[in-house]
Motif scaffolding. Structure first.
Motif, short mmCIF file in Angstrom:
data_model
loop_
_atom_site.label_atom_id
_atom_site.label_comp_id
_atom_site.label_asym_id
_atom_site.label_seq_id
_atom_site.Cartn_x
_atom_site.Cartn_y
_atom_site.Cartn_z
N GLN A 37 39.83 -28.94 -8.69
CA GLN A 37 38.97 -28.23 -9.64
C GLN A 37 37.79 -29.12 -10.00
OE1 GLN A 37 39.25 -25.18 -10.39
NE2 GLN A 37 37.86 -24.94 -12.10
N VAL A 38 36.60 -28.53 -10.08
CA VAL A 38 35.38 -29.29 -10.37
C VAL A 38 34.87 -28.94 -11.76
CG1 VAL A 38 32.99 -29.64 -9.67
CG2 VAL A 38 34.75 -29.36 -7.95
N VAL A 39 34.49 -29.97 -12.51
CA VAL A 39 33.85 -29.78 -13.80
C VAL A 39 32.34 -29.87 -13.54
CG1 VAL A 39 33.59 -30.67 -16.15
CG2 VAL A 39 35.82 -30.80 -14.99
N LEU A 40 31.64 -28.74 -13.64
CA LEU A 40 30.24 -28.68 -13.23
C LEU A 40 29.33 -29.66 -13.95
CD1 LEU A 40 29.58 -24.92 -12.48
CD2 LEU A 40 30.10 -26.78 -10.92
N PRO A 41 29.43 -29.85 -15.26
CA PRO A 41 28.56 -30.85 -15.90
C PRO A 41 28.78 -32.26 -15.35
CG PRO A 41 29.46 -29.38 -17.56
CD PRO A 41 30.18 -29.08 -16.28
N SER A 42 30.02 -32.61 -15.05
CA SER A 42 30.30 -33.93 -14.47
C SER A 42 29.75 -34.04 -13.06
CB SER A 42 31.81 -34.20 -14.46
OG SER A 42 32.31 -34.21 -15.76
N LEU A 43 29.91 -32.98 -12.26
CA LEU A 43 29.36 -32.96 -10.90
C LEU A 43 27.84 -33.08 -10.94
CD1 LEU A 43 29.71 -32.64 -7.83
CD2 LEU A 43 29.59 -30.15 -8.19
N SER A 44 27.21 -32.35 -11.85
CA SER A 44 25.76 -32.39 -11.98
C SER A 44 25.27 -33.79 -12.32
CB SER A 44 25.32 -31.40 -13.06
OG SER A 44 23.94 -31.49 -13.27
N THR A 45 25.93 -34.43 -13.27
CA THR A 45 25.55 -35.80 -13.67
C THR A 45 25.76 -36.77 -12.51
OG1 THR A 45 26.11 -35.36 -15.97
CG2 THR A 45 26.05 -37.67 -15.29
N MET A 47 25.88 -36.14 -9.20
CA MET A 47 24.93 -35.91 -8.10
C MET A 47 23.52 -36.37 -8.49
SD MET A 47 26.96 -34.89 -5.84
CE MET A 47 25.86 -34.46 -4.52
N SER A 48 23.12 -36.14 -9.71
CA SER A 48 21.80 -36.61 -10.16
C SER A 48 21.71 -38.12 -10.08
CB SER A 48 21.54 -36.14 -11.60
OG SER A 48 21.50 -34.74 -11.67
N THR A 49 22.77 -38.81 -10.48
CA THR A 49 22.80 -40.27 -10.42
C THR A 49 22.76 -40.76 -8.97
OG1 THR A 49 24.02 -40.37 -12.49
CG2 THR A 49 24.11 -42.32 -11.07
N ILE A 50 23.58 -40.15 -8.11
CA ILE A 50 23.62 -40.54 -6.69
C ILE A 50 22.27 -40.35 -6.04
CG2 ILE A 50 24.55 -39.84 -4.44
CD1 ILE A 50 27.23 -39.25 -5.97
N TRP A 51 21.60 -39.24 -6.35
CA TRP A 51 20.30 -38.95 -5.75
C TRP A 51 19.17 -39.68 -6.44
CZ3 TRP A 51 21.84 -33.13 -5.48
CH2 TRP A 51 22.59 -32.92 -4.33
N GLY A 52 19.46 -40.42 -7.52
CA GLY A 52 18.45 -41.24 -8.20
C GLY A 52 17.44 -40.46 -9.02
N TRP A 53 17.87 -39.33 -9.58
CA TRP A 53 16.96 -38.50 -10.36
C TRP A 53 17.14 -38.76 -11.84
CZ3 TRP A 53 18.59 -33.45 -7.49
CH2 TRP A 53 18.11 -33.51 -6.18
N THR A 54 16.05 -38.71 -12.58
CA THR A 54 16.13 -38.85 -14.02
C THR A 54 16.46 -37.52 -14.68
OG1 THR A 54 13.74 -38.53 -14.18
CG2 THR A 54 14.54 -40.80 -14.10
N LYS A 56 18.54 -33.96 -14.81
CA LYS A 56 19.85 -33.50 -14.39
C LYS A 56 19.73 -32.30 -13.44
CE LYS A 56 24.30 -32.45 -16.46
NZ LYS A 56 25.01 -32.19 -17.71
N LEU A 57 20.51 -32.33 -12.38
CA LEU A 57 20.58 -31.25 -11.41
C LEU A 57 21.24 -30.03 -12.05
CD1 LEU A 57 20.45 -30.24 -8.42
CD2 LEU A 57 22.73 -31.23 -8.15
N LEU A 58 20.69 -28.86 -11.82
CA LEU A 58 21.28 -27.63 -12.33
C LEU A 58 22.20 -27.03 -11.27
CD1 LEU A 58 18.09 -26.02 -13.91
CD2 LEU A 58 19.90 -27.28 -15.08
N ILE A 59 23.43 -26.74 -11.67
CA ILE A 59 24.42 -26.15 -10.75
C ILE A 59 25.06 -24.95 -11.44
CG2 ILE A 59 26.52 -26.53 -9.41
CD1 ILE A 59 25.98 -29.54 -9.58
N GLN A 60 25.17 -23.86 -10.70
CA GLN A 60 25.86 -22.67 -11.19
C GLN A 60 26.99 -22.33 -10.22
OE1 GLN A 60 22.88 -19.62 -11.28
NE2 GLN A 60 21.95 -20.40 -13.15
N GLU A 61 28.09 -21.84 -10.76
CA GLU A 61 29.19 -21.39 -9.90
C GLU A 61 29.16 -19.87 -9.82
OE1 GLU A 61 33.93 -22.06 -9.07
OE2 GLU A 61 33.07 -22.79 -10.93
N GLU A 62 29.22 -19.36 -8.61
CA GLU A 62 29.21 -17.92 -8.37
C GLU A 62 30.57 -17.48 -7.84
OE1 GLU A 62 26.77 -15.95 -9.23
OE2 GLU A 62 25.44 -17.56 -9.83
#
Length: 85
Positions: A37-45, A47-54, A56-62
């Protein structure tokens, strides 16, 4: 992950055959290959850190466990699609 792309210039058929309304985001859709199971806010944080972005990446589950990654800038989407961490 398995990715597909759409931009605001493309006609997109959404999950469950619903039309998607165009906006200024670029989208990448995918599914996690893990059964965990994935917690989207944690995944977003993470992935943003891994990709070096200041920002936060927006992710939606469909439906069907499809994740939709929303990119505001084309260069951010291109970076991810072209294999960049």
């Amino acid at each position: 992950m398995i990715f597909g792309m759409a931009t605001e210039d493309a006609a997109v058929l959404g999950i469950g055959s619903k039309d998607v309304i165009s906006d200024s985001f670029m989208y990448v859709c995918g599914r996690l290959l893990s059964q965990k199971q994935v917690v989207l806010p944690s995944l977003s944080t993470a992935m943003s850190t891994i990709w070096g972005w200041t920002k936060k990446l927006l992710i939606q589950e469909e439906e069907g466990e499809i994740l939709v990654f929303l990119f505001k800038e084309q260069k951010m989407k291109d970076h991810v699609i072209n294999g960049g961490p």
